[in-house]
Design a protein around this motif. Structure first.
Motif, mmCIF file in Angstrom:
data_model
loop_
_atom_site.group_PDB
_atom_site.id
_atom_site.type_symbol
_atom_site.label_atom_id
_atom_site.label_comp_id
_atom_site.label_asym_id
_atom_site.label_seq_id
_atom_site.Cartn_x
_atom_site.Cartn_y
_atom_site.Cartn_z
ATOM 1 N N UNK A 43 0.844 -1.189 0.000
ATOM 2 C CA UNK A 43 0.000 0.000 0.000
ATOM 3 C C UNK A 43 0.877 1.236 0.000
ATOM 4 N N UNK A 44 0.314 2.337 -0.480
ATOM 5 C CA UNK A 44 1.047 3.599 -0.584
ATOM 6 C C UNK A 44 0.497 4.608 0.414
ATOM 7 N N UNK A 45 1.314 5.572 0.752
ATOM 8 C CA UNK A 45 0.851 6.666 1.593
ATOM 9 C C UNK A 45 -0.374 7.316 0.949
ATOM 10 N N UNK A 46 -1.375 7.581 1.770
ATOM 11 C CA UNK A 46 -2.647 8.196 1.372
ATOM 12 C C UNK A 46 -3.633 7.216 0.735
ATOM 13 N N UNK A 65 8.577 9.182 1.032
ATOM 14 C CA UNK A 65 9.417 9.897 0.086
ATOM 15 C C UNK A 65 9.336 11.388 0.412
ATOM 16 N N UNK A 66 10.491 12.047 0.616
ATOM 17 C CA UNK A 66 10.472 13.461 0.983
ATOM 18 C C UNK A 66 10.258 14.346 -0.251
ATOM 19 N N UNK A 67 10.244 15.655 -0.029
ATOM 20 C CA UNK A 67 9.950 16.591 -1.112
ATOM 21 C C UNK A 67 11.028 16.604 -2.189
ATOM 22 N N UNK A 84 -0.725 -1.938 10.232
ATOM 23 C CA UNK A 84 -1.814 -1.358 9.449
ATOM 24 C C UNK A 84 -3.071 -1.051 10.242
ATOM 25 N N UNK A 85 -2.969 -1.109 11.578
ATOM 26 C CA UNK A 85 -4.181 -0.940 12.397
ATOM 27 C C UNK A 85 -4.602 0.520 12.562
ATOM 28 N N UNK A 86 -3.679 1.460 12.429
ATOM 29 C CA UNK A 86 -4.006 2.863 12.717
ATOM 30 C C UNK A 86 -5.129 3.379 11.829
ATOM 31 N N UNK A 87 -5.013 3.162 10.534
ATOM 32 C CA UNK A 87 -6.035 3.658 9.602
ATOM 33 C C UNK A 87 -7.382 2.978 9.803
ATOM 34 N N UNK A 92 -8.623 7.252 8.470
ATOM 35 C CA UNK A 92 -7.834 8.122 7.607
ATOM 36 C C UNK A 92 -6.900 7.289 6.720
ATOM 37 N N UNK A 93 -6.335 7.900 5.675
ATOM 38 C CA UNK A 93 -5.473 7.154 4.750
ATOM 39 C C UNK A 93 -4.203 6.637 5.414
ATOM 40 N N UNK A 94 -3.527 5.759 4.699
ATOM 41 C CA UNK A 94 -2.260 5.214 5.167
ATOM 42 C C UNK A 94 -1.229 6.324 5.343
ATOM 43 N N UNK A 95 -0.350 6.132 6.339
ATOM 44 C CA UNK A 95 0.641 7.158 6.670
ATOM 45 C C UNK A 95 1.986 6.949 5.989
#
Length: 230
Positions: A43-46, A65-67, A84-87, A92-95
């Motif tokens: 899975x990807x962030x967001x 990945x930073x800016x 993966x429990x937080x979302x 909210x989306x993945x962090x």
């Protein structure tokens, strides 16, 4: 993994083992296995959450990945780790991004089954709150790491976190041997490989650890821990 092997394997994790027996049986029945090839994105962030995972085999890389487009590695997950429990709780989306560092297999408890399990058995909420608290504690450790430690202290803390499992799910004592490259450690510390190599050589001279190709052996956990004290 064969279903007859699944429960004994999962019960090696202290957090999972503390679940009531009838919940363990039901949870295993609700899960399905998902196979990944090396480099595949789980899975990807967001991303919206698919469910709760447990790593059965292989290794997962958790990163952002930073800016500047540089990957910043948080940690690697080893077999037996639930994640993966937080979302699932905050909706909210993945962090972070989660990639298979090698061919891997994860156990997936789909999000609908997860919420059905909690609705049917609200008595297990404290168990999942414990899992969340373990994650918060690990996060605080990382905050402490960047808040005032020297780079040498940060390196020592990272090695200890990796050796015991960043998630702190109670999988047993510190693993004295860590399979990690110096380049990977440099990414974790937002430093250079040359700097990390220099610090590792210093720690080796002090007989706190031993550096081998792709592996680091911890020789004196107590003295390494002392380096992490603010």
């Amino acid at each position: 993994m064969d279903t007859t092997q699944l429960k004994p394997f999962l019960s090696q994790n202290a957090w999972f083992k503390q679940l009531p027996d009838h919940i363990i049986e039901k949870l295993v029945l609700l899960c399905r296995q998902k196979h990944l090839v090396k480099g595949q994105l789980l899975f990807a962030k967001n991303d919206s959450p698919e469910g709760l995972y447990c790593l059965l085999s292989g290794r997962m890389r958790v990163s952002n990945v930073n800016h500047e487009g540089k990957e910043m590695v948080l940690t690697w997950l080893e077999p037996g780790t639930w994640f993966g429990e937080i979302s699932l709780f905050d909706g909210l989306p993945r962090t972070h991004d989660s990639h298979a560092e090698s061919d891997a297999c994860v156990l997936l408890l789909p999000i609908a089954a997860f919420h059905e399990l909690l609705a049917t058995h609200p008595e297990i909420y404290p168990h999942f709150m414990k899992l969340l608290c373990q994650r918060v504690r690990a996060t605080f450790s990382l905050i402490d790491e960047t808040g005032g430690l020297s780079l040498k202290g940060q390196l020592a803390r990272r090695l200890l976190l990796l050796s015991s499992g960043l998630d702190q799910q109670g999988k047993g004592p510190v693993n004295k041997s860590i399979s990690v490259s110096q380049e990977s450690l440099a990414h974790m510390l937002n430093s250079s490989r040359q700097t990390v190599n220099k610090l590792l050589q210093e720690l080796q001279k002090e007989q706190l650890l031993k550096v081998n190709y792709g592996k680091i052996s911890l020789l004196d956990v107590d003295r390494l821990t002392a380096l992490t004290q603010l």
